[in-house]
Design a protein around this motif. Structure first.
Motif, PDB file in Angstrom:
ATOM      1  N   UNK A   1     -18.690   2.104  43.360  1.00  0.00           N
ATOM      2  CA  UNK A   1     -18.553   1.169  42.241  1.00  0.00           C
ATOM      3  C   UNK A   1     -19.570   0.035  42.351  1.00  0.00           C
ATOM      4  N   UNK A   2     -19.757  -0.471  43.568  1.00  0.00           N
ATOM      5  CA  UNK A   2     -20.720  -1.570  43.767  1.00  0.00           C
ATOM      6  C   UNK A   2     -22.145  -1.101  43.496  1.00  0.00           C
ATOM      7  N   UNK A   3     -22.496   0.092  43.925  1.00  0.00           N
ATOM      8  CA  UNK A   3     -23.833   0.627  43.666  1.00  0.00           C
ATOM      9  C   UNK A   3     -24.051   0.819  42.174  1.00  0.00           C
ATOM     10  N   UNK A   4     -23.028   1.308  41.488  1.00  0.00           N
ATOM     11  CA  UNK A   4     -23.117   1.483  40.039  1.00  0.00           C
ATOM     12  C   UNK A   4     -23.382   0.140  39.352  1.00  0.00           C
ATOM     13  N   UNK A   5     -22.671  -0.903  39.801  1.00  0.00           N
ATOM     14  CA  UNK A   5     -22.872  -2.234  39.225  1.00  0.00           C
ATOM     15  C   UNK A   5     -24.267  -2.761  39.541  1.00  0.00           C
ATOM     16  N   UNK A   6     -24.769  -2.465  40.729  1.00  0.00           N
ATOM     17  CA  UNK A   6     -26.108  -2.907  41.115  1.00  0.00           C
ATOM     18  C   UNK A   6     -27.160  -2.322  40.174  1.00  0.00           C
ATOM     19  N   UNK A   7     -27.014  -1.056  39.849  1.00  0.00           N
ATOM     20  CA  UNK A   7     -27.963  -0.422  38.922  1.00  0.00           C
ATOM     21  C   UNK A   7     -27.817  -0.975  37.511  1.00  0.00           C
ATOM     22  N   UNK A   8     -26.576  -1.223  37.100  1.00  0.00           N
ATOM     23  CA  UNK A   8     -26.366  -1.774  35.756  1.00  0.00           C
ATOM     24  C   UNK A   8     -26.993  -3.151  35.627  1.00  0.00           C
ATOM     25  N   UNK A   9     -26.844  -3.976  36.660  1.00  0.00           N
ATOM     26  CA  UNK A   9     -27.438  -5.308  36.631  1.00  0.00           C
ATOM     27  C   UNK A   9     -28.954  -5.240  36.557  1.00  0.00           C
ATOM     28  N   UNK A  10     -29.529  -4.187  37.140  1.00  0.00           N
ATOM     29  CA  UNK A  10     -30.985  -4.042  37.130  1.00  0.00           C
ATOM     30  C   UNK A  10     -31.493  -3.424  35.828  1.00  0.00           C
ATOM     31  N   UNK A  11     -30.586  -3.020  34.937  1.00  0.00           N
ATOM     32  CA  UNK A  11     -31.007  -2.459  33.669  1.00  0.00           C
ATOM     33  C   UNK A  11     -30.894  -0.954  33.593  1.00  0.00           C
ATOM     34  N   UNK A  12     -30.513  -0.304  34.688  1.00  0.00           N
ATOM     35  CA  UNK A  12     -30.334   1.153  34.674  1.00  0.00           C
ATOM     36  C   UNK A  12     -28.857   1.447  34.399  1.00  0.00           C
ATOM     37  N   UNK A  13     -28.469   1.210  33.149  1.00  0.00           N
ATOM     38  CA  UNK A  13     -27.046   1.300  32.789  1.00  0.00           C
ATOM     39  C   UNK A  13     -26.564   2.743  32.749  1.00  0.00           C
ATOM     40  N   UNK A  14     -27.476   3.705  32.690  1.00  0.00           N
ATOM     41  CA  UNK A  14     -27.079   5.109  32.645  1.00  0.00           C
ATOM     42  C   UNK A  14     -27.080   5.763  34.024  1.00  0.00           C
ATOM     43  N   UNK A  15     -27.286   4.999  35.056  1.00  0.00           N
ATOM     44  CA  UNK A  15     -27.296   5.552  36.407  1.00  0.00           C
ATOM     45  C   UNK A  15     -25.920   6.118  36.764  1.00  0.00           C
ATOM     46  N   UNK A  16     -25.920   7.180  37.556  1.00  0.00           N
ATOM     47  CA  UNK A  16     -24.673   7.800  38.001  1.00  0.00           C
ATOM     48  C   UNK A  16     -24.680   7.896  39.521  1.00  0.00           C
ATOM     49  N   UNK A  17     -23.591   7.486  40.122  1.00  0.00           N
ATOM     50  CA  UNK A  17     -23.455   7.518  41.576  1.00  0.00           C
ATOM     51  C   UNK A  17     -22.291   8.420  41.929  1.00  0.00           C
ATOM     52  N   UNK A  18     -22.548   9.496  42.667  1.00  0.00           N
ATOM     53  CA  UNK A  18     -21.509  10.431  43.109  1.00  0.00           C
ATOM     54  C   UNK A  18     -21.594  10.570  44.620  1.00  0.00           C
ATOM     55  N   UNK A  19     -20.581  11.230  45.193  1.00  0.00           N
ATOM     56  CA  UNK A  19     -20.561  11.388  46.650  1.00  0.00           C
ATOM     57  C   UNK A  19     -20.083  12.774  47.040  1.00  0.00           C
ATOM     58  N   UNK A  20     -20.507  13.222  48.207  1.00  0.00           N
ATOM     59  CA  UNK A  20     -20.050  14.460  48.817  1.00  0.00           C
ATOM     60  C   UNK A  20     -19.565  14.146  50.220  1.00  0.00           C
TER      61      UNK A  20
END
Length: 813
Positions: free
Chosen positions: A167-186
């Motif tokens: 969630x924090x990484x997703x917010x980091x990308x959104x703040x930088x302007x990459x609002x469509x970024x997706x963060x998943x995990x395995x």
């Protein structure tokens, strides 16, 4: 730990396990998980305790269920040891201690005779952690931040913490302007209770702002609203500032800025009725749609001061509570009133005074009656003065500039003066002050000065080009804050086709505890004016300069010094020397002077790094009563900085010099001043503006002068996209200047090559003032101040030389 380290774990490494476990004792996620699973374990312990009604002396402790770690690591967490008497009620303490370690997901405790049996289920450990697909951020830096957050290789694995990290990484990308970024995990399970975690990032693309529309605005134009916003649609400098990239946080800040602007114009009923940010059809851009309701402006009907000022004269406070009747109500002006009243109360020790604006709004008449309510509270004393952010500069260098003392009554004026003095040192890009109340005391505060250091050791390299001097090189090593002591030490070497200079300087700003400064320099200079096509003369100068500065008040300082110097002048024998020079050297070619110097300075600038307000005045006098040459010279400089707005600064600089010989002598030509170039009149070539003479061979020589006027006006503003960086600024400028000589050695006025009397000060005519205008860039680079300018000369005289593009390292204005 790495995978191999975990696999080869031995009992000797139990201390390492304890250290790692200690990192997670206070981890919020671990504490939360332990609390959830504590109930079944507690039940198990309770059942065992019922079977043992009395305390038992422990003969051994048995740990079961471990797959990865050594049992000896568990003993460090237990509140009991072999030989202790174990009571059934202590089971809860054992379970709590083991859960608190954060290393176990299930715990049970029982007794087998006199042996305490502890059954554990270990939490999985992150054996391998990888981030894939991250390009716009530094993966090493992100991984380190996650480690500080409690998530890294070798740390216990917690699924809830992993979700929070995503969630924090997703917010980091959104703040930088990459609002469509997706963060998943395995998460892949491995043997020995280990897991391998991979975070996959699909960064997507930046969404460009394709369109900005505003509806409902009548009083404020759409263009003005757009100019308030940091986000922009394909602005001129968007390629650099990235302001065309949509970022939710920046957009939220823009909405707040628009709202504040309306409030400052009196529109207190302003609101956004609709805000939308739909994506474009191609999913590559975004539109910003705003609808506003402006309402009508409100006006101030009356303003009054209320409250007890506690000994501070009411009339002194009331002078800050002024507002023109029927003027538009402005929140920013009201904030200024609060700040000024608070500052005045703070001058008398009321650092924690409460000052509130209480408006009474009449919606039918759109009039506002304002009450400024003051509650001074108790007088406050300063407990501690703290200096923060200085990793290199010694505390004492900063503290000696402080005029607010510890254990004394708080004074807002002294605190602000201290901040300004610290900033004027020139060692910091930023200096701020904060007053912090002391907890548990209503009459004490701590004053914290925070600084951001800039490199003070300058390695300056200059590369210049002109049509006359061609390529010139200059270099210097100057440490303005030697070993953080506040002292300066420097070596400067310049070399070009025309000059060879070497100077060693040192400065101690606090030679005594009372602030007496000492400046010392020794220099050697060789100068061949023929290489610049100025005149066919060579100079060799050796000298020493020693001066002392004595503070007479907080802003005033006087200087006294001596400057012995030896000059050797070699004139060409080809007849290509200015007549005035030949006339002066009839008695010899070596001249020794013993100049006495005196000066005064007055400095109220808010910063020595990048001033935005205040002034600097300098007055210097020099007289040579001894030696081969008798002359006097006086110089006056005034710099003034006026903030026009938050980002605009009007800067003015002026310099006046007047020199003259006495005792039957004229002003020595080897002391002459010159004009042209950065630092004087931009757009003109260096030292190529002013009086000229024709030599016997018909060549033109620039002779300089003893009287000079220079004025520079700059409008400074931030580089687009770097509004918070004071070290990079653009400016437009207008310059003017004039240069005149003393009379010749025979006492008669000097005539130039066009038969113009250049000894007479004249602002117009054949040797009148020159002007120029242009644009430029200043940059406080790691190798010293850089200044670039493009100037266009006006009122150019026939023999003046142009040099429109110029740059210099180490200039100040």
């Amino acid at each position: 730990m790495s995978v191999s380290q975990i696999a080869s774990y031995k009992p000797a490494k139990a201390l390492v396990a304890l250290a790692v476990a200690g990192l997670f004792v206070s981890t919020p996620a671990m504490a939360k998980t332990a609390k959830v699973k504590k109930t079944p374990a507690t039940t198990s312990a309770t059942n065992v305790a019922v079977a043992v009604p009395q305390g038992v002396k422990l003969t051994d402790i048995l740990v079961q269920g471990l797959q990865r770690s050594d049992p000896s690591a568990v003993f460090g967490f237990l509140p009991v040891k072999v030989g202790d008497t174990f009571n059934p009620s202590q089971s809860q303490d054992v379970i709590k201690a083991l859960y608190a370690s954060g290393l176990y997901e299930d715990v049970s405790v029982g007794l087998n005779g006199s042996v305490l049996v502890v059954k554990l289920a270990e939490r999985p450990v992150v054996a391998d952690f990888t981030i894939k697909g991250m390009k716009n951020f530094d993966k090493k830096e992100v991984s380190q931040n996650l480690k500080n957050y409690g998530f890294a290789q070798g740390y216990p694995y917690d699924p809830a913490l992993l979700e929070k990290v995503k969630t924090e990484l997703q917010a980091m990308y959104a703040d930088a302007g990459l609002v469509n970024a997706k963060v998943t995990s395995e998460v892949k399970e491995q043997d020995r209770k280990q897991v391998a975690i991979t975070i996959n990032v699909d960064e997507g693309q930046y969404l460009k702002i394709k369109k900005i529309t505003v509806e409902g605005n009548k009083a404020i134009s759409t263009g003005k609203i757009r100019s308030i916003m940091e986000l922009n649609k394909n602005g001129l400098f968007s390629w650099y500032s990235k302001d065309s990239r949509f970022a939710p946080e920046r957009f939220k800040a823009d909405l707040d800025a628009i709202r504040s602007y309306y409030y400052d114009k009196g529109y207190l009923d302003f609101e956004f009725t609709n805000v939308e940010t739909p994506e474009t059809a191609d999913k590559k851009g975004i539109e910003i749609k705003m609808a506003v309701s402006e309402g009508e402006p409100y006006y101030v009907n009356s303003i009054a001061l209320r409250g007890d000022t506690r000994g501070v004269p009411v009339e002194e406070v009331e002078k800050f509570v002024k507002y023109k009747q029927s003027a538009v109500y402005s929140r920013s002006k009201m904030s200024d009133i609060v700040a000024n009243v608070s500052r005045r109360l703070g001058d008398d020790g009321y650092a924690l005074a409460k000052v509130d604006i209480v408006p009474s709004i009449n919606k039918s008449t759109h009039l506002v009656d304002v009450v400024v309510k003051v509650e001074p509270g108790e007088r406050v004393y300063v407990r501690h003065i703290n200096v923060l952010g200085n990793s290199r500069t010694k505390d004492e260098v900063i503290r000696r500039e402080a005029r607010q003392m510890e254990s004394s009554l708080y004074s807002a004026e002294r605190v602000q003066l201290s901040r300004d003095r610290i900033d004027r040192l020139g060692y910091f890009s930023e200096a701020t002050v904060e007053t912090v109340p002391v907890q548990g005391a209503n009459n004490q505060v701590d004053v914290n000065y925070s600084v951001k250091e800039v490199p003070t050791g300058d390695l300056k390299l200059g590369l210049g080009y002109s049509t006359s001097d061609k390529v010139s090189l200059s270099g210097s090593i100057n440490e303005n804050n030697f070993m953080g002591s506040g002292n300066s030490l420097g070596l400067e070497v310049d070399t070009s086709s025309s000059s060879r200079n070497a100077t060693i300087t040192t400065r101690n700003p606090y030679m005594t505890k009372f602030g007496v400064s000492r400046d010392f320099s020794i220099y050697y200079r060789k100068y061949d004016a023929s290489k610049l096509n100025i005149s066919d003369v060579k100079y060799t100068t050796m000298g020493v300069n020693l001066s002392f500065g004595v503070p007479i008040s907080e802003r005033h300082k006087i200087f006294l010094g001596i400057n012995p110097e030896r000059n050797k002048v070699v004139l060409a024998s080809t007849g290509s020397v200015p007549p005035s020079y030949e006339q002066y050297t009839q008695g010899g070619d070596t001249f020794t002077t013993y100049a006495l110097t005196a000066g005064w300075s007055y400095d109220t600038r808010d910063s020595g790094f990048a001033p935005s307000r205040g002034m600097l005045q300098r007055l210097n006098a020099e007289v040579s009563p001894f030696g081969d040459v008798h002359y006097y010279k006086a110089s006056y400089q005034l710099q003034k900085f006026v903030p026009i707005s938050k980002y605009l600064t009007l800067a003015f600089n002026s310099q006046f010099d007047y020199g003259k010989g006495y005792g039957g002598q004229s002003f020595p030509f080897f002391k002459n001043l010159f004009a042209g170039g950065i630092g004087s009149i931009r757009g003109f070539d260096s030292s190529s503006m002013g009086p000229t003479q024709t030599t016997q061979t018909g060549e033109l020589a620039y002779i300089g002068g003893s009287k000079r006027v220079i004025a520079n006006l700059e409008l400074q503003f931030p580089f687009p996209g770097m509004t918070k960086n004071r070290g990079v600024r653009l400016f437009t400028f207008a310059d003017l200047g004039g240069l005149w000589s003393d009379n010749g050695a025979d006492g008669n006025p000097i005539l130039d090559s066009d038969n113009c009397n250049v000894s007479k000060i004249s602002f117009s005519g054949c040797n009148g003032l020159r002007y120029s205008y242009g644009v430029g860039l200043s940059w406080a680079s790691p190798i010293g101040p850089l200044k670039f300018s493009y100037g266009i000369p006006i009122n150019k005289k026939p023999h003046d030389k142009e040099q429109r593009f110029q740059f210099q390292i180490g200039t100040s204005f």
